[in-house]
Write an enzyme that holds these catalytic residues in place. Structure first.
Site, PDB file in Angstrom:
ATOM      1  N   LYS A 203      15.970 -48.360 -42.930  1.00  0.00           N
ATOM      2  CA  LYS A 203      16.368 -48.165 -41.535  1.00  0.00           C
ATOM      3  C   LYS A 203      15.323 -47.282 -40.874  1.00  0.00           C
ATOM      4  O   LYS A 203      14.976 -46.215 -41.391  1.00  0.00           O
ATOM      5  CB  LYS A 203      17.733 -47.485 -41.483  1.00  0.00           C
ATOM      6  CG  LYS A 203      18.182 -47.097 -40.080  1.00  0.00           C
ATOM      7  CD  LYS A 203      19.608 -46.557 -40.083  1.00  0.00           C
ATOM      8  CE  LYS A 203      20.027 -46.130 -38.695  1.00  0.00           C
ATOM      9  NZ  LYS A 203      21.447 -45.778 -38.607  1.00  0.00           N
TER      10      LYS A 203
HETATM   11  C1  5RP Z   1      20.568 -40.791 -38.492  1.00  0.00           C
HETATM   12  C2  5RP Z   1      21.452 -41.946 -38.687  1.00  0.00           C
HETATM   13  C3  5RP Z   1      22.741 -41.910 -38.008  1.00  0.00           C
HETATM   14  O1  5RP Z   1      23.578 -40.923 -38.120  1.00  0.00           O
HETATM   15  C4  5RP Z   1      23.167 -43.036 -37.214  1.00  0.00           C
HETATM   16  O2  5RP Z   1      23.406 -44.088 -38.065  1.00  0.00           O
HETATM   17  C5  5RP Z   1      22.252 -43.340 -36.086  1.00  0.00           C
HETATM   18  O3  5RP Z   1      22.655 -44.415 -35.297  1.00  0.00           O
HETATM   19  P1  5RP Z   1      22.206 -44.481 -33.777  1.00  0.00           P
HETATM   20  O4  5RP Z   1      20.873 -43.794 -33.673  1.00  0.00           O
HETATM   21  O5  5RP Z   1      22.080 -45.941 -33.467  1.00  0.00           O
HETATM   22  O6  5RP Z   1      23.260 -43.818 -32.949  1.00  0.00           O
HETATM   23  O7  5RP Z   1      21.107 -42.873 -39.386  1.00  0.00           O
HETATM   24  O8  5RP Z   1      19.306 -41.052 -38.991  1.00  0.00           O
END
Ligand code: 5RP
Length: 293
Positions: A203
């Protein structure tokens, strides 16, 4: 008692027919074990794409806009997601277990946003608890280039080793701290590094020349949404990311803080799984929004 006598004799052996060759549809995972492939297939649809709905923000931010009542907000949205990304605490208390969605279990604890440097996280969830939670993958925050880099890579190694043992993939999350770069060069380094350390899914954030990052990363890349931006811009970002090789999105705030989260998630679905252009998906968002009101 097993029937020893009187069974119909086996006769259809398909002599001369070669067993079907299965090419696994998730990038880089052709030689993964059966259990790991099965979990990955729950996360990634047959088109190789996924929509992860992230609502794990509380693990560092506490209660956040749009995520105050996970028990009320998340269940109606689940039908439009392929995978739910959350902490064990949120899942156990707010999410019914009788659904068939993949689970990306947030496994590291990285401190709170009150800290200037969150890179000194720990491996908070034991592999046994990840198994008990029926995790489809384990999410590990990694701070490449930060003071706590080595510790976070140690956490990653723990989950990759345990995950390989039990057939549970690891989602390596590229963290961006306050002082950390958000350039293509940085994301290219971090995504590739995590994949080479054995993460099965990465991610990261969308950036310029994103196709270079997805090309050089041997496993699927999903993008985080980041801070809330206008809905049409978030759809355009998702579209560009998927067109440039991302396997999908792992979005939270851009869904949960949208004017109409369910319409937004359906519009994202059109982009990620149906190849809809962002303008088309945004028009659908506007229409769906009216239906919900
Ligand atoms: C931080 C994360 C998260 O807490 C979250 O999943 C982020 O999602 P978004 O930026 O789309 O609100 O992965 O690194």
């Amino acid at each position: 008692m097993a029937d020893k006598d009187g069974n119909i004799l086996a006769k259809d052996y398909g002599i001369g027919i070669a067993p079907p060759v299965h090419n696994f549809h998730v990038k880089g995972m052709n030689s993964a074990g059966w259990g790991m492939q099965s979990r990955l297939a729950k996360i990634f649809a047959d088109d190789g794409h996924t929509i992860m709905l992230a609502f794990d923000h509380g693990y560092i931010m506490g209660s956040t806009a749009g995520l105050e009542r996970l028990d009320l907000v998340i269940p109606p949205l689940m039908q439009y997601a392929d995978c739910l990304m959350a902490t064990r605490g949120a899942l156990r208390t707010c999410i019914p277990s009788n659904h068939n969605k993949a689970i990306a279990l947030r496994c590291t604890a990285d401190g709170s946003v009150l800290k200037d440097d969150m890179s000194f996280g720990t491996a908070a969830v034991d592999i046994e608890d990840a198994i008990r939670m029926n995790a489809s993958c384990m999410a590990v925050q990694c701070f490449v280039g930060a003071d706590g880099e080595l510790g976070s890579l140690d956490n990653l190694a723990y989950y990759v080793n345990a995950g390989e043992k039990y057939g549970i993939p690891v989602l390596g999350v590229v963290a961006v701290g306050k002082e950390m770069e958000r350039t293509t060069r940085y994301f290219a380094l971090a995504t590739r590094l995590l994949a080479e350390q054995g993460a099965h899914i990465i991610k990261t954030y969308y950036c310029e020349n994103f196709e270079q990052i997805t090309a050089a990363c041997p496993v699927p890349v999903v993008i985080a949404g980041g801070k809330k931006i206008p809905e049409n811009e978030a759809l355009a970002m998702a579209y560009r990311a998927v067109s440039e090789g991302a396997a999908g999105v792992d979005m939270g705030r851009n869904v949960l803080q949208a004017e109409c989260p369910s319409a937004m998630l359906q519009a994202i679905r059109m982009v990620v799984h149906e190849g809809a252009k962002p303008e088309e998906a945004y028009r659908a968002y506007e229409l769906l929004k009216k239906d919900v009101k």
